[in-house]
Every structure is written in structure tokens, then in C-alpha cells.
Design a protein around this motif. Structure first.
Motif, PDB file in Angstrom:
ATOM      1  N   LYS A 106     -26.413  78.769 -75.869  1.00  0.00           N
ATOM      2  CA  LYS A 106     -26.588  77.543 -75.092  1.00  0.00           C
ATOM      3  C   LYS A 106     -27.665  76.651 -75.701  1.00  0.00           C
ATOM      4  O   LYS A 106     -27.492  75.431 -75.786  1.00  0.00           O
ATOM      5  CB  LYS A 106     -26.944  77.888 -73.652  1.00  0.00           C
ATOM      6  N   GLU A 107     -28.757  77.254 -76.138  1.00  0.00           N
ATOM      7  CA  GLU A 107     -29.842  76.460 -76.721  1.00  0.00           C
ATOM      8  C   GLU A 107     -29.410  75.838 -78.042  1.00  0.00           C
ATOM      9  O   GLU A 107     -29.725  74.670 -78.314  1.00  0.00           O
ATOM     10  CB  GLU A 107     -31.073  77.345 -76.910  1.00  0.00           C
TER      11      GLU A 107
ATOM     12  N   ARG B  57     -18.861  84.084 -70.203  1.00  0.00           N
ATOM     13  CA  ARG B  57     -20.312  84.281 -70.290  1.00  0.00           C
ATOM     14  C   ARG B  57     -20.799  83.899 -71.689  1.00  0.00           C
ATOM     15  O   ARG B  57     -20.225  84.315 -72.686  1.00  0.00           O
ATOM     16  CB  ARG B  57     -20.677  85.731 -69.990  1.00  0.00           C
TER      17      ARG B  57
ATOM     18  N   ASP C  46     -24.471  83.570 -73.955  1.00  0.00           N
ATOM     19  CA  ASP C  46     -25.892  83.932 -73.884  1.00  0.00           C
ATOM     20  C   ASP C  46     -26.783  82.705 -74.062  1.00  0.00           C
ATOM     21  O   ASP C  46     -26.349  81.634 -74.505  1.00  0.00           O
ATOM     22  CB  ASP C  46     -26.235  85.021 -74.903  1.00  0.00           C
ATOM     23  N   LEU C  47     -28.031  82.861 -73.691  1.00  0.00           N
ATOM     24  CA  LEU C  47     -28.982  81.746 -73.687  1.00  0.00           C
ATOM     25  C   LEU C  47     -29.182  81.176 -75.084  1.00  0.00           C
ATOM     26  O   LEU C  47     -29.317  79.951 -75.245  1.00  0.00           O
ATOM     27  CB  LEU C  47     -30.323  82.214 -73.122  1.00  0.00           C
ATOM     28  N   ALA C  48     -29.169  82.016 -76.109  1.00  0.00           N
ATOM     29  CA  ALA C  48     -29.376  81.540 -77.478  1.00  0.00           C
ATOM     30  C   ALA C  48     -28.267  80.578 -77.891  1.00  0.00           C
ATOM     31  O   ALA C  48     -28.531  79.531 -78.503  1.00  0.00           O
ATOM     32  CB  ALA C  48     -29.447  82.718 -78.440  1.00  0.00           C
TER      33      ALA C  48
END
Length: 375
Positions: free
Chosen positions: A171-172, A165, A167-169
Motif C-alpha cells: 500500500k505504501e 488482502r 500488506d502495508l508495504a
């Protein structure tokens, strides 16, 4: 270090199989080859389903053929893990055990035992006193002394293939780093548009990362020591950028198998091949699972790192990383995981080259040659 655990009964032997594999198999046939009285490993296969007698004979020949590739093997035990039931009808998969025994005898292998672990009991194909309803599964909890030090993960053979997993941060940040790195690499290679005066400047970190690509063997070697849990975005981007390109990916795989000198050699060989020269056979054979045994610790370090990167990069940049994960898992003997990564890659890029190769290996039951040689 080799751990020696002595099983005093068939039930104790069955209690050791998940410890040998590291997980509790499901819908599986496990073959345990022996050299004399000592086991020399374990092989897991999917149980054949809806198979007629001809199919069962064919798969039995294939499975026993795998055991025959172990030069020191002189006997084998077979265990079927199935969700079928005894239900008073006797041992499940008795026809498969008969075929395995016939094939083992033809190959000069002794069949030590043939056991079923079913949904409602367990039993031996060679035990005339085995009840038609099987023996109680509770008997398999009696582990021999020494087995408590061996660990088993939760789940079955498919467990552990999930990507971590992220987190979105993260990935960005990784997506931005990959886009900036690609732009910087194109600019340095003369493939990008000249910068206009009002154009945003190229990220200095991206330029620094692009310069790292000038020495790929050093990058690939240092990456094995990176902490997958705290990856810098441009480090993740640099590896993903390389693994999106088959020529660079193959250099990485050769190096992770055989060391930095092999990486240097593979880099030079790739340049010569692009100039029309023949690619060295001793480097190519590694990709097919032949040649020297790789250090599994290096392959595992690379796989752990790339699983994290695959989870962090954008989906359209993920296929090359996933395909590389698939090859590394296959090289480590984890064919179930290898197919999972290859399928994920093909969902992104249908007919992805390396992914299709890995899937063909798995479907054909092809394992690396070094899987049949002791370390």
C-alpha cells in the motif's frame, strides 16, 4: 464447453442449483428457465420481505418478465432459499409461488416446479404428498452423475466481493507511486510548479509511467495480461490515475468490452465530444448494457486486476477503481457484487457518478441485454 447433467428427481434438481450458480444462495429466489427439457441458465433475486399481496404480484411480474426476455424459454422452475421454517405449517413463500405461476401462465410459460429449501426441510408447491413439516434436507445431498465436476465456492451470493488482502508495504509503495505519477503528469502537462534547484528531482519511474499515458489503448490492453498478485507499483498507479478520471475510465470500459480498436475509437470520440461533437451512440450504448456481448474473460481479467488495485491504492483514490469494479461485475451478471463495490465507492465519494448509475441498475433489476442472449 456445455456440461449436461440429468436430474432424475426434484431432490437431485435442487442439488444442482448451487452448482449452476457457483454458490449456495441464501434468502433468494432462483428462477431456472427451460427450453424444452433443458435448462438454459439460472437467475437469482432477493426474496421479497414484509411484502403484501400487491407487492408480491409486482415482483412476480418483474421476475417472470426477466425470463420472458429469453427468446427460447418456454418453461421455468422457481426455488426459494429461505431461513424460514416449515414447522408443520406447510411450504414457505407459497403466496410468491402462486403469483409466479399466475404470471408465468399469463405469459405463456409452463411452470415446471416451485420448490422451497427452508431451514428445516424442503418441498414442492406442486407435490400434494409433501409433509407439512417438509422433506429431510439430507435428501438434497444425492447429486446426479456428472455433478461432481462442478464446483461451488464457500459462502453465498455475497461471497467473493471482498477486496483481496494487501500488506502495508505494498500500500505504501503504491501510494508513493501514485503521488509521484500525478506530480510528473502535472509537470509534463504544464500544470506543476517549476522545479527549484533545491527541489527533489522527479522520480524517473514516474516520468516513464506518465509517458505511458500518451498511449492509453495500449496501456489498457496490456493491463489485461498483468499478474494481479505481483503488480508493479507504477503499473497499479497508472491504472488508478486513469480510473479516477471519468473520460479515461469510459475509454477503458469500452475497450475491455470490445477490444483495442474500440479503445482507439473511444479515445478519438472522447476528444471530439470535448470539442463539442456528438458522442457515438454505438459506443455509449455499451455502458448501458446494450450492443455486442463482451468477452467475459476480458471483463473478468480486468475485474481481478482492479480489485487488487482498489485494495492497494489510498482510500481517497479508490472510488474510481471501485466504481469500475462495480460496472464490470454488473456486466458479468454479478449484481450483488456490483452493488457492494458501488456502495464502497459512494462511502468515499457520495454521489459518485458511475457508482450511482450501477446502484440504480441493481435496484431496478436492470441487467445487460447480452445477459439474455446465448454466447
Amino acid at each position: 464447453m456445455t456440461t449436461i447433467v440429468k436430474a432424475a428427481s426434484a431432490a437431485q434438481f435442487l442439488s444442482l442449483i448451487p452448482k449452476m450458480l457457483g454458490y449456495l444462495p441464501t434468502q433468494s429466489l432462483v428462477l431456472v428457465p427451460f427450453s424444452g427439457k433443458r435448462s438454459i441458465g439460472a437467475m437469482r433475486f432477493d426474496l421479497p420481505s414484509d411484502a403484501d399481496a400487491e407487492d408480491i404480484a409486482r415482483v412476480a411480474a418483474t421476475f417472470i418478465g426477466m425470463v420472458c426476455r429469453l427468446p427460447e424459454a418456454d418453461a421455468v422452475a422457481a426455488i426459494a432459499y429461505t431461513d424460514e421454517y416449515f414447522a408443520g405449517r406447510g411450504l414457505p413463500h407459497a403466496d410468491l409461488f402462486d403469483a409466479l405461476e399466475d404470471r408465468a401462465d399469463a405469459c405463456g410459460l409452463r411452470m415446471n416446479d416451485a420448490l422451497s429449501v427452508a431451514a428445516d426441510g424442503w418441498g414442492s408447491h406442486f407435490d400434494p404428498a409433501c409433509p407439512a413439516g417438509g422433506r429431510p434436507l439430507a435428501e438434497l445431498a444425492a447429486e446426479p452423475r456428472g455433478a461432481e465436476d462442478l464446483t461451488v465456492i464457500d459462502g453465498d451470493q455475497a461471497s467473493g466481493a471482498e477486496l483481496p488482502r494487501v500488506d502495508l508495504a505494498e500500500k505504501e509503495r503504491t501510494a508513493r507511486a501514485l503521488a509521484s505519477l500525478d506530480a510528473a503528469a502535472r509537470l509534463l502537462c504544464g500544470q506543476g510548479e517549476p522545479l527549484a534547484e533545491d527541489h527533489a528531482r522527479v522520480d524517473p519511474q514516474a516520468l516513464a509511467a506518465a509517458c505511458v499515458l500518451d498511449d492509453l489503448p495500449t496501456l489498457f490492453e496490456e493491463a489485461l495480461d498483468w499478474d494481479a498478485e505481483s503488480l508493479a507499483p507504477f503499473d497499479a498507479a497508472a491504472l488508478a490515475w486513469c480510473l479516477m478520471r471519468p473520460a479515461l475510465r469510459d475509454i477503458a470500459l469500452v475497450q475491455w468490452c470490445r477490444g483495442m480498436n474500440a479503445g482507439d475509437e473511444a479515445f478519438d470520440a472522447q476528444l471530439r465530444w470535448e470539442a463539442g461533437k456528438e458522442y457515438p451512440a454505438h459506443l455509449a450504448m455499451q455502458m448501458w448494457g446494450e450492443g455486442e456481448r463482451p468477452d467475459p474473460d476480458r471483463l473478468l481479467a480486468a475485474l481481478t486486476l482492479l480489485r487488487r488495485i482498489a485494495a492497494a491504492v489510498p482510500r481517497d483514490a479508490r472510488a474510481g477503481v471501485l466504481a469500475t469494479c462495480g460496472w464490470l461485475a454488473w456486466a458479468l451478471g454479478r449484481s450483488t457484487h456490483a452493488e457492494r463495490y458501488a456502495v464502497l465507492a459512494c462511502e468515499i465519494e457520495p454521489e459518485h457518478g458511475l457508482s450511482e448509475i450501477v446502484r440504480s441498475f441493481v435496484h431496478a433489476g436492470h441487467l445487460p441485454d447480452w445477459a439474455f442472449r446465448r454466447r
